[in-house]
Design an enzyme around this catalytic site. Structure first.
Site, mmCIF file in Angstrom:
data_model
loop_
_atom_site.group_PDB
_atom_site.id
_atom_site.type_symbol
_atom_site.label_atom_id
_atom_site.label_comp_id
_atom_site.label_asym_id
_atom_site.label_seq_id
_atom_site.Cartn_x
_atom_site.Cartn_y
_atom_site.Cartn_z
ATOM 1 N N ASP A 139 0.813 -1.217 0.000
ATOM 2 C CA ASP A 139 0.000 0.000 0.000
ATOM 3 C C ASP A 139 0.850 1.272 0.000
ATOM 4 O OD1 ASP A 139 -2.512 -1.177 -0.093
ATOM 5 O OD2 ASP A 139 -2.625 -1.383 2.090
ATOM 6 N N HIS A 287 -0.027 -7.596 -0.971
ATOM 7 C CA HIS A 287 -1.318 -8.275 -0.907
ATOM 8 C C HIS A 287 -2.058 -8.160 -2.235
ATOM 9 C CE1 HIS A 287 -1.877 -4.186 0.659
ATOM 10 N NE2 HIS A 287 -3.085 -4.214 0.109
ATOM 11 N N ARG A 302 -11.392 -0.131 6.400
ATOM 12 C CA ARG A 302 -9.936 -0.196 6.573
ATOM 13 C C ARG A 302 -9.412 0.992 7.353
ATOM 14 N NH1 ARG A 302 -6.074 0.073 1.435
ATOM 15 N NH2 ARG A 302 -6.203 2.293 1.923
#
Ligand SMILES: [Fe+2]
Length: 311
Positions: A139, A287, A302
């Site tokens: 991320d 991921h 999230r």
């Protein structure tokens, strides 16, 4: 849980050929202490563990939180079924790790940030919006200080499909052959959001955000700030090119490095149930959200924790 392999005993192999991909779970010299506040069921040899016997509805005491954080370093991603979290409790749990990140682009791309708790991003996928996080990535690697990690809470999930997969990028690095490790040592790569989030934006928005978030350069191999472990740090969504290589050479090398995240031996996979929570260390993993459930609904919330500059 005892570690039987160290990185020095891992068999060397070609990064692309068949054969064993056996990696250590923790760095050389790491001492495995038992867990006393909960138990863990491993999802794979090096990455992922389901936590049992932990109640998250109430704030954790310091000793339990410290143990949970140690488990995160050792397993890179943790899963808690039936976490019993409200949005507020989820937010408060995230704050135990530090300052929370407000994602600058979510409101342009998803329009799903909570007004009361702006650090909570709500992803609603289904008949109207399909999931498109199905490329391996770490991320916000386009930030100068990419996130430490995230806590993803399942609100509503399809009966089947919509799994998330994580890859252990320290294991992926350790299993590279020595020549490739030597080649990428000291290399840096440029990361940018322009080719991903930027595509869904109006030109004017994109130009305005560009001033705040220019392309950034990070090491191809970063050192985990808490474990000291070397971790492969390029990803197929945000990494643009390797500094100092021509485009063809950079693309070819990145292709080999991206592929490391795709090997099942370095992965775990989580089948979501409503109320489950996943906590991952974004510095150690990549991921992939499987986008195989359209038009069923999948609603997730999230929380992301601010990290530090890779070195
Ligand atoms: Fe992501």
């Amino acid at each position: 849980m005892t570690t039987t392999l160290t990185t020095t005993t891992v068999p060397r192999r070609s990064p692309q050929g068949a054969g064993p991909r056996v990696a250590a779970r923790t760095p050389v010299g790491w001492i495995d202490e038992p867990y006393t506040r909960f138990t863990l069921t491993p999802s794979s040899p090096t990455i992922g563990a389901e936590v049992h016997g932990l109640t998250l509805a109430e704030p954790l005491d310091d000793a339990t939180f410290a143990e949970l954080h140690r488990a995160l370093l050792e397993w890179k991603v943790l899963f808690v079924r039936d976490a019993g979290l409200t949005t507020e409790a989820h937010h408060a749990l995230g704050q135990r790790w530090g300052q929370l990140e407000t994602h600058p682009f979510m409101r342009y791309v998803y329009d799903t940030q909570s007004e009361d708790l702006p650090a909570v991003v709500r992803f609603e996928k289904g008949a109207d919006t399909t999931g498109f996080e199905n490329t391996w990535h770490s991320d916000v690697s386009w930030r100068e200080e990419p996130s430490l990690g995230s806590l993803l809470h399942a609100i509503e999930v399809p009966a089947v499909g919509g799994d998330t997969l994580w890859a252990d990028m320290a294991a992926a690095y350790d299993c590279l052959d020595d020549d490739l490790k030597a080649r990428i040592s000291g290399m840096t790569a440029v990361h940018d959001w322009w080719t991903s989030f930027g595509r869904g934006m109006e030109q004017e928005q994109r130009d305005a955000l560009r001033e705040h978030f220019p392309p950034v350069e990070h090491p191809v191999v970063r050192t985990h700030p808490e474990t000291g472990r070397k971790t492969l740090y390029v990803n197929a969504i945000f990494t643009q090119h390797i500094v100092g290589l021509d485009a063809e050479e950079s693309d070819a090398l990145l292709e080999v490095l991206y592929r490391q995240a795709t090997y099942p031996e370095y992965q775990c996979r989580f089948h979501w149930t409503a109320g489950a929570l996943a906590i991952w260390d974004n510095r150690a993993t990549q991921h992939y959200a499987a986008s195989d459930y359209f038009p069923q609904r999948r609603i997730m919330e999230r929380i992301t924790v601010v990290g530090d500059r890779p070195y």
